[in-house]
Write a protein that holds these residues in place. Structure first.
Motif, mmCIF file in Angstrom:
data_model
loop_
_atom_site.group_PDB
_atom_site.id
_atom_site.type_symbol
_atom_site.label_atom_id
_atom_site.label_comp_id
_atom_site.label_asym_id
_atom_site.label_seq_id
_atom_site.Cartn_x
_atom_site.Cartn_y
_atom_site.Cartn_z
ATOM 1 N N MET A 147 0.844 -1.179 0.000
ATOM 2 C CA MET A 147 0.000 0.000 0.000
ATOM 3 C C MET A 147 0.889 1.241 0.000
ATOM 4 N N SER A 148 0.629 2.117 -0.907
ATOM 5 C CA SER A 148 1.361 3.370 -0.910
ATOM 6 C C SER A 148 0.364 4.518 -0.977
ATOM 7 N N ALA A 149 0.806 5.658 -0.471
ATOM 8 C CA ALA A 149 -0.072 6.823 -0.403
ATOM 9 C C ALA A 149 0.764 8.072 -0.596
ATOM 10 N N ARG A 150 0.071 9.179 -0.770
ATOM 11 C CA ARG A 150 0.758 10.469 -0.848
ATOM 12 C C ARG A 150 0.120 11.413 0.154
ATOM 13 N N ILE A 151 0.955 12.233 0.751
ATOM 14 C CA ILE A 151 0.513 13.220 1.741
ATOM 15 C C ILE A 151 0.816 14.592 1.161
ATOM 16 N N TYR A 152 -0.186 15.440 1.129
ATOM 17 C CA TYR A 152 -0.010 16.778 0.589
ATOM 18 C C TYR A 152 -0.931 17.755 1.305
ATOM 19 N N GLN A 153 -0.646 19.028 1.142
ATOM 20 C CA GLN A 153 -1.477 20.078 1.707
ATOM 21 C C GLN A 153 -2.378 20.611 0.604
ATOM 22 N N ARG A 154 -3.635 20.836 0.935
ATOM 23 C CA ARG A 154 -4.594 21.289 -0.062
ATOM 24 C C ARG A 154 -4.165 22.588 -0.714
ATOM 25 N N PRO A 155 -4.262 22.678 -2.037
ATOM 26 C CA PRO A 155 -3.961 23.957 -2.693
ATOM 27 C C PRO A 155 -5.155 24.900 -2.606
ATOM 28 N N LYS A 156 -4.886 26.174 -2.778
ATOM 29 C CA LYS A 156 -5.965 27.165 -2.744
ATOM 30 C C LYS A 156 -6.783 27.055 -4.012
ATOM 31 N N ASN A 157 -8.088 27.132 -3.873
ATOM 32 C CA ASN A 157 -8.972 27.092 -5.025
ATOM 33 C C ASN A 157 -8.819 28.384 -5.820
ATOM 34 N N ALA A 158 -8.557 28.269 -7.110
ATOM 35 C CA ALA A 158 -8.328 29.450 -7.940
ATOM 36 C C ALA A 158 -9.605 30.234 -8.197
ATOM 37 N N MET A 159 -10.749 29.613 -8.010
ATOM 38 C CA MET A 159 -12.016 30.270 -8.306
ATOM 39 C C MET A 159 -12.581 31.058 -7.128
ATOM 40 N N GLN A 160 -11.979 30.908 -5.954
ATOM 41 C CA GLN A 160 -12.498 31.588 -4.773
ATOM 42 C C GLN A 160 -11.356 32.295 -4.062
ATOM 43 N N SER A 161 -11.703 33.357 -3.347
ATOM 44 C CA SER A 161 -10.675 34.108 -2.638
ATOM 45 C C SER A 161 -10.465 33.605 -1.213
ATOM 46 N N GLY A 162 -11.336 32.757 -0.723
ATOM 47 C CA GLY A 162 -11.241 32.263 0.648
ATOM 48 C C GLY A 162 -10.072 31.317 0.845
#
Length: 92
Positions: free
Chosen positions: A1-16
């Protein structure tokens, strides 16, 4: 089993910037998707693709992966670059 860990990127369509501090652990697909003969939808028998685990920081995600014997690869978050520009710059 392998996985990847990442931090969510900012949505380009919203400013939040909600949920940008979460780290996500996703499993790498074990088999390729194939079209269903009846409907033509893409699918596979790999149910681990449907699992997405969220953690408050990268250390907890790594600890979870080590605890359950998951080979995890951490993808670093690229630095955010701000393009500071005044409205008047559009008319130069």
């Amino acid at each position: 089993m392998s996985a990847r860990i990442y931090q969510r990127p900012k949505n380009a369509m919203q400013s939040g910037k909600a949920l940008l501090d979460q780290w996500v652990l996703e499993f790498v697909p074990a088999e390729a998707k194939k079209p269903d003969p009846l409907m033509g939808w893409a699918g596979s028998g790999d149910t681990r693709q449907q699992v997405t685990l969220k953690f408050p920081d990268v250390e907890e995600a790594k600890a979870y992966a080590e605890r359950y014997g998951i080979e995890a690869e951490v993808h670093a978050t690229p630095p955010r670059r701000l393009k500071i520009q005044a409205y008047a710059d559009n008319f130069r």
